[in-house]
Scaffold this active site. Structure first.
Site, PDB file in Angstrom:
ATOM      1  N   TYR A 265       0.849  -1.185   0.000  1.00  0.00           N
ATOM      2  CA  TYR A 265       0.000   0.000   0.000  1.00  0.00           C
ATOM      3  C   TYR A 265       0.884   1.234   0.000  1.00  0.00           C
ATOM      4  O   TYR A 265       1.788   1.368   0.838  1.00  0.00           O
ATOM      5  CB  TYR A 265      -0.887  -0.001   1.250  1.00  0.00           C
TER       6      TYR A 265
ATOM      7  N   ASP B 215       9.581   2.812  -0.626  1.00  0.00           N
ATOM      8  CA  ASP B 215       8.572   3.452   0.216  1.00  0.00           C
ATOM      9  C   ASP B 215       8.902   3.100   1.663  1.00  0.00           C
ATOM     10  O   ASP B 215       8.546   2.035   2.159  1.00  0.00           O
ATOM     11  CB  ASP B 215       7.181   2.946  -0.166  1.00  0.00           C
TER      12      ASP B 215
ATOM     13  N   LYS C 153       5.305   9.886   8.714  1.00  0.00           N
ATOM     14  CA  LYS C 153       5.102  10.684   9.923  1.00  0.00           C
ATOM     15  C   LYS C 153       6.192  10.548  10.976  1.00  0.00           C
ATOM     16  O   LYS C 153       6.269  11.376  11.880  1.00  0.00           O
ATOM     17  CB  LYS C 153       3.744  10.327  10.528  1.00  0.00           C
TER      18      LYS C 153
END
Length: 433
Positions: free
Chosen positions: A146, A241, A269
């Site tokens: 994802y 990623d 984050k």
């Protein structure tokens, strides 16, 4: 024994009147595990409290970025100090370069980095940049990985999409995904075949170097090296990623752990101490294509938000200055936890296997090794749901999906680990029912 959650129930009913499903991200809805979601009102260290006052040992950590724990004093103080000066300017601030300097020091292939406001923005921007750099259209992703909810990436994604059993998403025209090739993770042959079929047309390969969105699934031996060699040979860019793995598996992320340098890296984050932020970066010759230097447009009013930058500087400085202590400790505690819970499953006669890389891990309710989406999809999700609810009743908060990685942080203690293993012994009795 089930905990009282009347206040969470009342809050959920109220939220459902105004918010789709009462949640602002689908996996929070507990649809995959049964029951109603809890409303969390406070966190401290490795523990959180719900609206009814119930306390839990937390293994989500805001889905990974809170590696220092909830309300880490250094991060809270930095945010308070920054907020007193203003919460947003839509203009440059010194803290942006401060954080950039720390990020670049951790990832040698990065010469420049651009901050955005989310992991989704980071991945979609990196792919746009890769297409501009190579002047090619096709991109390769892997089933169960994802990379955010951009249209072109919602193809055989994991995480919440897998949890809900949705193969893609309504509202995404086929034309938007016709240049996305979704391949089996951990299959070098599949990648070779794709490059052979679309010779000279593939712009980039984007991959979670350690997958966290079909549960924790590590790369097979030599797999990442093969991705690097094939993309370099074929003139395509390799994008790591590292929204989950960056600064978590090592200070320099999965690429430090496995010794692989991609062309572009995306981050999430954790570089903002858990506040909304993301980033993408790479060498000068690629990043100079980004506006205002080059023709690849990407912008954001809140990019480089001063609160997120301040939190990120505080968090990453803490990790950098104590990395020789923090990462080995995370490795030991995580190994003890994962093996201890697996042993409790065996004692109860419950079939469980597990994957772990550093402080990312998943217990899979299957007898087979989980190496890709096809093997992950064979898990007994109903048994996982019973286990999840049993652990919740015992005061342990796990990801509410079989297809999400769990995370351990620097605030977890030996006592937390032993309490969690003890809780698992009780929960497995329910899972085996």
């Amino acid at each position: 024994m089930a905990r009282k959650t009347e206040r969470s129930h009342t809050l959920q009913m109220r939220a459902e009147r105004m918010i789709p499903g009462g949640v602002n991200s689908p996996v929070r809805a507990f649809r995959a595990v049964g029951g109603e979601p809890l409303f969390i009102v406070r966190g401290e260290g490795a523990h959180i409290w719900d609206a009814d006052g119930n306390e839990y040992i937390d293994y989500i950590g805001s889905w990974g970025p809170l590696i220092l724990g909830h309300a880490a004093p250094e991060v809270v103080e930095a945010v308070i100090a920054a907020s007193r000066k203003g919460t947003s300017f839509g203009a440059s601030t010194p803290a942006e370069a401060d954080l950039a300097e720390i990020v670049l020091s951790a990832f040698p292939h990065m010469h420049k980095v651009r901050f955005v406001s989310s992991g989704t923005e980071a991945t979609m921007s990196a792919i746009r940049l890769a297409r501009a750099c190579t002047q090619r259209k096709y991109i390769v992703k892997f089933e169960g990985c994802y990379h955010g909810h951009a249209d072109a990436l919602l193809v055989k994604a994991g995480s919440g999409v897998a949890t809900l059993g949705i193969p893609g998403s309504a509202g995404v025209p086929e034309e938007f995904t016709q240049f996305t090739l979704a391949l089996d993770y951990n299959s070098v042959d599949a990648l070779e075949q794709a490059f052979a079929r679309f010779k000279g047309q593939i712009a980039c390969v984007i991959v979670e170097p350690v997958v966290g969105n079909m549960g924790c699934v590590p790369p097979a031996r030599g797999y990442l090296q093969a991705l690097r060699e094939i993309t370099r040979r074929e003139g395509a860019l390799l994008i790591f990623d590292e929204v989950m793995t960056g600064f978590r598996l090592a200070f320099g992320g999965a690429q430090e752990l496995y010794g692989i340098q991609p062309d572009l890296t995306t981050l999430g984050k954790i570089i903002g101490g858990g506040l909304p932020v993301g980033a993408y970066g790479g060498p000068d010759e690629i990043m100079q294509l980004v506006a205002p230097l080059g023709p690849v447009y990407q912008a954001g009013t809140l990019s480089g938000n001063p609160l997120a930058m301040a939190a990120g500087v505080a968090s990453l400085c803490f990790l950098r200055d104590r990395k020789e202590e923090i990462y080995p400790r995370l490795e030991k505690l995580s190994a003890d936890l994962v093996a201890g819970v697996a042993a409790a499953a065996q004692e109860a006669g419950v079939t469980v296997t597990y994957n772990r890389v550093g402080s990312m891990f998943t217990w899979f309710f299957t007898s087979s090794a989980v190496t890709d989406w096809n093997s992950a999809a064979k898990c007994d999700t109903a048994a996982f749901g019973r286990f999840f609810r049993g652990m919740l009743d015992e005061g342990v908060y796990l990801p509410p999906s079989q297809f999400e990685a769990a995370f351990l942080g620097a605030a977890h203690t030996e006592e937390d680990i032993q309490e969690t293993i003890a809780a698992a012994r009780h929960a497995f009795a329910l899972a085996a029912a």
